[in-house]
Write a protein that holds these residues in place. Structure first.
Motif, PDB file in Angstrom:
ATOM      1  N   UNK A   1      60.321  31.710  58.386  1.00 37.40           N
ATOM      2  CA  UNK A   1      61.265  30.668  58.779  1.00 37.40           C
ATOM      3  C   UNK A   1      62.068  31.097  60.001  1.00 37.40           C
ATOM      4  N   UNK A   2      62.457  32.375  60.035  1.00 34.90           N
ATOM      5  CA  UNK A   2      63.212  32.882  61.171  1.00 34.90           C
ATOM      6  C   UNK A   2      62.411  32.859  62.460  1.00 34.90           C
ATOM      7  N   UNK A   3      61.130  33.192  62.376  1.00 32.31           N
ATOM      8  CA  UNK A   3      60.273  33.139  63.565  1.00 32.31           C
ATOM      9  C   UNK A   3      60.164  31.714  64.112  1.00 32.31           C
ATOM     10  N   UNK A   4      60.011  30.745  63.198  1.00 32.17           N
ATOM     11  CA  UNK A   4      59.897  29.348  63.629  1.00 32.17           C
ATOM     12  C   UNK A   4      61.222  28.862  64.205  1.00 32.17           C
ATOM     13  N   UNK A   5      62.318  29.168  63.515  1.00 29.02           N
ATOM     14  CA  UNK A   5      63.627  28.703  63.971  1.00 29.02           C
ATOM     15  C   UNK A   5      64.020  29.352  65.300  1.00 29.02           C
ATOM     16  N   UNK A   6      63.645  30.624  65.464  1.00 23.57           N
ATOM     17  CA  UNK A   6      63.982  31.306  66.709  1.00 23.57           C
ATOM     18  C   UNK A   6      63.137  30.862  67.881  1.00 23.57           C
ATOM     19  N   UNK A   7      61.936  30.341  67.599  1.00 22.48           N
ATOM     20  CA  UNK A   7      61.015  29.943  68.660  1.00 22.48           C
ATOM     21  C   UNK A   7      61.124  28.468  69.032  1.00 22.48           C
ATOM     22  N   UNK A   8      61.530  27.638  68.063  1.00 22.22           N
ATOM     23  CA  UNK A   8      61.585  26.190  68.302  1.00 22.22           C
ATOM     24  C   UNK A   8      63.022  25.715  68.090  1.00 22.22           C
ATOM     25  N   UNK A   9      63.742  25.404  69.150  1.00 19.18           N
ATOM     26  CA  UNK A   9      65.168  25.061  69.041  1.00 19.18           C
ATOM     27  C   UNK A   9      65.472  23.902  68.095  1.00 19.18           C
ATOM     28  N   UNK A  10      64.658  22.827  68.133  1.00 19.48           N
ATOM     29  CA  UNK A  10      64.984  21.672  67.303  1.00 19.48           C
ATOM     30  C   UNK A  10      64.816  21.976  65.815  1.00 19.48           C
ATOM     31  N   UNK A  11      63.885  22.880  65.491  1.00 18.48           N
ATOM     32  CA  UNK A  11      63.732  23.287  64.090  1.00 18.48           C
ATOM     33  C   UNK A  11      64.961  24.079  63.643  1.00 18.48           C
ATOM     34  N   UNK A  12      65.481  24.920  64.539  1.00 12.96           N
ATOM     35  CA  UNK A  12      66.685  25.681  64.213  1.00 12.96           C
ATOM     36  C   UNK A  12      67.865  24.755  63.950  1.00 12.96           C
ATOM     37  N   UNK A  13      68.033  23.749  64.814  1.00 11.24           N
ATOM     38  CA  UNK A  13      69.148  22.817  64.625  1.00 11.24           C
ATOM     39  C   UNK A  13      68.990  22.008  63.335  1.00 11.24           C
ATOM     40  N   UNK A  14      67.739  21.762  62.956  1.00 12.87           N
ATOM     41  CA  UNK A  14      67.471  20.972  61.758  1.00 12.87           C
ATOM     42  C   UNK A  14      67.731  21.766  60.484  1.00 12.87           C
ATOM     43  N   UNK A  15      67.335  23.034  60.453  1.00 13.93           N
ATOM     44  CA  UNK A  15      67.370  23.816  59.214  1.00 13.93           C
ATOM     45  C   UNK A  15      68.566  24.744  59.080  1.00 13.93           C
ATOM     46  N   UNK A  16      69.217  25.076  60.185  1.00 18.45           N
ATOM     47  CA  UNK A  16      70.307  26.059  60.117  1.00 18.45           C
ATOM     48  C   UNK A  16      71.446  25.636  59.190  1.00 18.45           C
TER      49      UNK A  16
END
Length: 289
Positions: free
Chosen positions: A116-131
């Motif tokens: 999850x951290x790799x995806x969130x760190x690589x894709x900004x919109x996923x980070x904003x969605x899941x953080x």
């Protein structure tokens, strides 16, 4: 003349007279500090505990003597009056069940957290969605959702492992996300300039750069999961050290509670030491690059 020749020969070998003795003394001094100071602090703690116990300031129920605690440990290690250990299991059987639950929960939680951290760190919109959800989960104490897990999953192993996995997930995810976001931009751009694909940039540049902080998150995950053992073993926790602590506390059996706490703490120290060794061998460049 002989002394001059010996000194010269020693210098030609790349050392100075007495250098080896100095290194040996320094090495032993370091070992003494690393081992001696923790042992000294332990001895002082035990002495203070025993003095308080024999002083009578508190009753044996609150502060039992060290001999009483030791006898509880012996009872948990043997068969006495027809009873095997504590509640039909020896202490190492309780510890084995606890470690098995922790291992399963940590593996699931850390694997999901790192991915999850790799995806969130690589894709900004996923980070904003899941953080926000990750922060919400991280702020919850384990007991807050353990009873819900019991309603959903019953009182067998599933809620225990799920609780430990949920406790281990946020630290690994947060650390990995931050580490991926802090990957050196110059190295990433250089890899792209050399024709590396997005996958190659992630696997060959971003992941190695993130590993040191990811390992820190993993160690935090293990610590938080292990600290949640007693909560995870509230229901049907025997065999299990957390279950022993909870059951003994119901009867004010302080010596057994202290033995359980000591076993949890010592095994936690060993696990952390193993993780440090793995980290040192897996990420030898930490602090050097």
């Amino acid at each position: 003349m002989t002394l001059f020749v010996d000194i010269t020969a020693d210098e030609e070998r790349g050392g100075q007279p007495g250098a080896e003795k100095t290194d040996t003394r320094s090495r032993w001094r370091t070992i003494a500090l690393q081992v001696g100071l923790p042992l000294l602090s332990l001895v002082l703690f035990l002495v203070v505990w025993q003095l308080i116990a024999i002083s009578g300031v508190w009753t044996e129920t609150f502060v039992p003597r060290l001999g009483t605690v030791w006898q509880a440990f012996v009872d948990m290690s043997t068969t006495h009056d027809g009873v095997i250990g504590y509640a039909g299991y020896y202490w190492w059987e309780h510890l084995y069940m606890t470690l098995r639950r922790v291992l399963l929960g940590v593996v699931i939680g850390v694997a999901a957290g790192v991915l999850l951290g790799l995806v969130m760190g690589s894709i900004p919109w996923v980070r904003r969605l899941l953080e926000p959800w990750l922060t919400f989960l991280r702020a919850l104490p384990p007991l807050a959702y353990f009873f819900l897990l019991v309603i959903w999953l019953g009182i067998d192993e599933a809620p225990k492992v799920t609780l430990l996995a949920l406790a281990a997930l946020p630290p690994a995810a947060v650390a990995t996300t931050a580490a991926v976001g802090a990957a050196p931009v110059a190295l990433v751009e250089a890899a792209r300039a050399l024709g590396a694909s997005r996958r190659e940039v992630i696997t060959d540049v971003v992941v190695p750069a993130a590993l040191p902080e990811t390992f820190t998150g993993i160690r935090l995950s293990v610590g938080i999961a292990y600290s949640s053992v007693v909560a995870a073993e509230l229901f049907n926790g025997i065999p299990g050290i957390g279950g022993v602590v909870k059951d003994a506390s119901n009867y004010n059996n302080t010596p057994v509670v202290l033995v359980g706490i000591a076993l949890i703490g010592l095994s936690g120290l060993i696990i952390d030491a193993v993780l440090r060794v793995i980290e040192h061998r897996t990420v030898p460049w930490r602090g050097k690059a």
